[in-house]
Design a protein around this motif. Structure first.
Motif, PDB file in Angstrom:
ATOM      1  N   GLY A 134      -9.214  -1.952 -17.763  1.00  0.00           N
ATOM      2  CA  GLY A 134      -8.043  -1.455 -18.495  1.00  0.00           C
ATOM      3  C   GLY A 134      -7.101  -0.620 -17.651  1.00  0.00           C
ATOM      4  N   LEU A 135      -7.453  -0.375 -16.380  1.00  0.00           N
ATOM      5  CA  LEU A 135      -6.565   0.382 -15.504  1.00  0.00           C
ATOM      6  C   LEU A 135      -6.093  -0.509 -14.361  1.00  0.00           C
ATOM      7  N   GLY A 136      -4.789  -0.645 -14.202  1.00  0.00           N
ATOM      8  CA  GLY A 136      -4.248  -1.351 -13.046  1.00  0.00           C
ATOM      9  C   GLY A 136      -3.904  -0.334 -11.974  1.00  0.00           C
ATOM     10  N   GLU A 137      -3.229  -0.792 -10.891  1.00  0.00           N
ATOM     11  CA  GLU A 137      -2.901   0.137  -9.817  1.00  0.00           C
ATOM     12  C   GLU A 137      -1.896   1.194 -10.281  1.00  0.00           C
ATOM     13  N   LYS A 138      -0.958   0.790 -11.141  1.00  0.00           N
ATOM     14  CA  LYS A 138       0.043   1.750 -11.638  1.00  0.00           C
ATOM     15  C   LYS A 138      -0.603   2.870 -12.447  1.00  0.00           C
ATOM     16  N   SER A 139      -1.449   2.511 -13.421  1.00  0.00           N
ATOM     17  CA  SER A 139      -2.058   3.567 -14.245  1.00  0.00           C
ATOM     18  C   SER A 139      -3.031   4.391 -13.417  1.00  0.00           C
ATOM     19  N   ALA A 140      -3.702   3.744 -12.455  1.00  0.00           N
ATOM     20  CA  ALA A 140      -4.629   4.481 -11.583  1.00  0.00           C
ATOM     21  C   ALA A 140      -3.853   5.518 -10.774  1.00  0.00           C
ATOM     22  N   THR A 141      -2.678   5.135 -10.275  1.00  0.00           N
ATOM     23  CA  THR A 141      -1.847   6.073  -9.507  1.00  0.00           C
ATOM     24  C   THR A 141      -1.399   7.229 -10.394  1.00  0.00           C
ATOM     25  N   ARG A 142      -0.947   6.903 -11.598  1.00  0.00           N
ATOM     26  CA  ARG A 142      -0.493   7.937 -12.528  1.00  0.00           C
ATOM     27  C   ARG A 142      -1.619   8.929 -12.823  1.00  0.00           C
ATOM     28  N   LEU A 143      -2.811   8.370 -13.052  1.00  0.00           N
ATOM     29  CA  LEU A 143      -3.971   9.210 -13.375  1.00  0.00           C
ATOM     30  C   LEU A 143      -4.347  10.107 -12.185  1.00  0.00           C
ATOM     31  N   MET A 167       0.840  -1.208   0.000  1.00  0.00           N
ATOM     32  CA  MET A 167       0.000   0.000   0.000  1.00  0.00           C
ATOM     33  C   MET A 167       0.864   1.242   0.000  1.00  0.00           C
ATOM     34  N   MET A 168       0.505   2.224  -0.788  1.00  0.00           N
ATOM     35  CA  MET A 168       1.323   3.427  -0.875  1.00  0.00           C
ATOM     36  C   MET A 168       1.108   4.356   0.307  1.00  0.00           C
ATOM     37  N   ALA A 169       2.166   5.116   0.611  1.00  0.00           N
ATOM     38  CA  ALA A 169       2.100   6.065   1.729  1.00  0.00           C
ATOM     39  C   ALA A 169       1.560   7.395   1.232  1.00  0.00           C
ATOM     40  N   PHE A 170       0.276   7.410   0.845  1.00  0.00           N
ATOM     41  CA  PHE A 170      -0.381   8.632   0.373  1.00  0.00           C
ATOM     42  C   PHE A 170      -1.515   8.964   1.330  1.00  0.00           C
ATOM     43  N   PRO A 171      -1.951  10.219   1.391  1.00  0.00           N
ATOM     44  CA  PRO A 171      -3.091  10.529   2.271  1.00  0.00           C
ATOM     45  C   PRO A 171      -4.362   9.817   1.807  1.00  0.00           C
ATOM     46  N   GLU A 172      -5.257   9.586   2.751  1.00  0.00           N
ATOM     47  CA  GLU A 172      -6.441   8.757   2.513  1.00  0.00           C
ATOM     48  C   GLU A 172      -7.264   9.183   1.289  1.00  0.00           C
ATOM     49  N   ILE A 194      -7.389   6.341  -5.951  1.00  0.00           N
ATOM     50  CA  ILE A 194      -6.584   5.348  -6.687  1.00  0.00           C
ATOM     51  C   ILE A 194      -7.294   3.994  -6.681  1.00  0.00           C
ATOM     52  N   GLN A 195      -7.828   3.616  -5.523  1.00  0.00           N
ATOM     53  CA  GLN A 195      -8.563   2.341  -5.436  1.00  0.00           C
ATOM     54  C   GLN A 195      -9.763   2.328  -6.380  1.00  0.00           C
ATOM     55  N   ASN A 196     -10.514   3.431  -6.409  1.00  0.00           N
ATOM     56  CA  ASN A 196     -11.695   3.492  -7.278  1.00  0.00           C
ATOM     57  C   ASN A 196     -11.308   3.453  -8.752  1.00  0.00           C
ATOM     58  N   LEU A 197     -10.236   4.167  -9.103  1.00  0.00           N
ATOM     59  CA  LEU A 197      -9.793   4.186 -10.506  1.00  0.00           C
ATOM     60  C   LEU A 197      -9.253   2.824 -10.929  1.00  0.00           C
ATOM     61  N   ALA A 198      -8.567   2.136  -9.986  1.00  0.00           N
ATOM     62  CA  ALA A 198      -7.953   0.853 -10.331  1.00  0.00           C
ATOM     63  C   ALA A 198      -9.016  -0.207 -10.636  1.00  0.00           C
ATOM     64  N   ARG A 199     -10.263   0.028 -10.222  1.00  0.00           N
ATOM     65  CA  ARG A 199     -11.349  -0.924 -10.509  1.00  0.00           C
ATOM     66  C   ARG A 199     -11.863  -0.814 -11.932  1.00  0.00           C
ATOM     67  N   ILE A 233      15.797  13.610   1.380  1.00  0.00           N
ATOM     68  CA  ILE A 233      15.395  14.442   0.242  1.00  0.00           C
ATOM     69  C   ILE A 233      14.946  13.529  -0.889  1.00  0.00           C
ATOM     70  N   VAL A 234      13.711  13.720  -1.351  1.00  0.00           N
ATOM     71  CA  VAL A 234      13.209  12.899  -2.458  1.00  0.00           C
ATOM     72  C   VAL A 234      12.699  13.787  -3.584  1.00  0.00           C
ATOM     73  N   GLU A 235      12.618  13.164  -4.766  1.00  0.00           N
ATOM     74  CA  GLU A 235      12.197  13.899  -5.951  1.00  0.00           C
ATOM     75  C   GLU A 235      10.721  14.298  -5.865  1.00  0.00           C
ATOM     76  N   ASP A 236       9.872  13.350  -5.508  1.00  0.00           N
ATOM     77  CA  ASP A 236       8.423  13.619  -5.489  1.00  0.00           C
ATOM     78  C   ASP A 236       7.722  12.687  -4.497  1.00  0.00           C
ATOM     79  N   PRO A 237       6.417  12.902  -4.254  1.00  0.00           N
ATOM     80  CA  PRO A 237       5.714  12.072  -3.260  1.00  0.00           C
ATOM     81  C   PRO A 237       5.696  10.587  -3.600  1.00  0.00           C
ATOM     82  N   ALA A 238       5.804  10.245  -4.892  1.00  0.00           N
ATOM     83  CA  ALA A 238       5.811   8.821  -5.250  1.00  0.00           C
ATOM     84  C   ALA A 238       7.118   8.170  -4.787  1.00  0.00           C
ATOM     85  N   ALA A 239       8.234   8.904  -4.905  1.00  0.00           N
ATOM     86  CA  ALA A 239       9.520   8.396  -4.413  1.00  0.00           C
ATOM     87  C   ALA A 239       9.468   8.277  -2.892  1.00  0.00           C
ATOM     88  N   LEU A 240       8.862   9.261  -2.241  1.00  0.00           N
ATOM     89  CA  LEU A 240       8.691   9.209  -0.781  1.00  0.00           C
ATOM     90  C   LEU A 240       7.912   7.949  -0.395  1.00  0.00           C
TER      91      LEU A 240
END
Lengths: 199, 199
Positions: free
Chosen positions: A20-29, A1-6, A12-17, B85-92
């Protein structure tokens, strides 16, 4: 699980569902959307909600509609004596954009496919028969894709519609065999509409 | 333009603007969402809006945060004397998920890249210097990717941080765990050899 705010993780969870979108593309989006102006993201959110709340099926032809009856069924300029049978609203949209057909539609929402358990009861066929009894329809134009399922559905319809006093036509074979009608170009569809022939 | 009701067209237009989605995939996605339960689509819409309204940058380390200070900066268990020091929140996020680092962070939001017009002023460097003056920081750990831009940024930071009474460290560079050494590139092996440690 990524260390991002809730709120970000939830998106990201909703987009990953989505297909054609996996967790990586959902995160990018999600990270892309975080950089966009708030109005733009709220507009996307609002259009999602509005679409799902307002778009339903036309009570007469089962096309997508924002009203009880779709724009085509409400248009007094359209000829109600000829109805065009299509697989789904995307196929209807393809035919509409050719600009040639001026009648009404009937959307089956599928094609016969015994292998997938889709028989006549799974399609909007009962509603079609009701329309044929109730409305003054002179011609039924079968605009189904010339694929195995499309051909099977067309044959079945030609058979059962024989009991009704209507002319049954189908799109001319301007559409190449095996091509999905939703991806046919305008000109091909125009030719097919103009060259329709009695079954 | 497709012959779909306005709320559906509006959603398709908004989806087609997202990176990696053309009109065809946007249409496919919109039609998929039309078939999903209303609660599911409203949850997606709500999470979009909430994410964009609530997620901002932590006022101290510039990580993503739903509060004025991010969860890490608010955690009394973290060691405030070492900042990574990190580049962005994804690296963090990548470093956090390793579970090893227990200090705080500072997010640059980019790497130096003169070719793309990204100089020191485009990064959160001024804020880093302010933190070094204001906070009691003993060690600055440079956790930048060993890429051209990452190396350039690390060199620049090593240079300018020399004026501050802090220890400057960087992530060890070497062969990644699980990698067959026969496929490691020369530069990685060079670094791994230079950084060899007693067993």
């Amino acid at each position: 699980m990524m260390a991002f705010p809730e709120p970000l993780l939830r998106l990201i969870q909703n987009l990953a569902r989505l297909p054609g979108l996996g967790e990586k593309s959902a995160t990018r989006l999600a990270l892309y959307l975080l950089r966009r102006p708030e109005e733009e993201v709220c507009e996307l959110a609002e259009s999602l909600r509005e679409m799902r709340k307002r778009v339903r099926l036309c009570e007469r032809c089962f096309n997508f509609s924002a009203e009880r009856l779709c724009e085509i069924c409400r248009d007094p300029e359209r000829d109600p004596q000829i109805i065009c049978i299509v697989e789904d609203p995307a196929a209807l949209s393809s035919i509409e954009t050719s600009g040639v057909f001026r009648g009404l539609y009937h959307v089956l929402h599928g094609l016969l496919s015994p292998r997938d358990g889709i028989g006549p009861r799974e399609l909007r066929l009962h509603d079609l028969f009701e329309r044929l009894k109730r409305e003054d329809i002179k011609e039924v134009l079968l605009a189904l894709s010339p694929t195995v399922a499309g051909e099977a559905t067309a044959s079945y319809l030609a058979e059962v519609l024989r009991d009704f006093p209507v002319r049954i036509t189908r799109l001319a074979c301007g559409v190449p065999m095996g091509m999905d009608i939703r991806y046919a170009d305008k000109l091909t569809l125009k030719r097919a509409l103009e060259g329709r022939r009695p079954l």
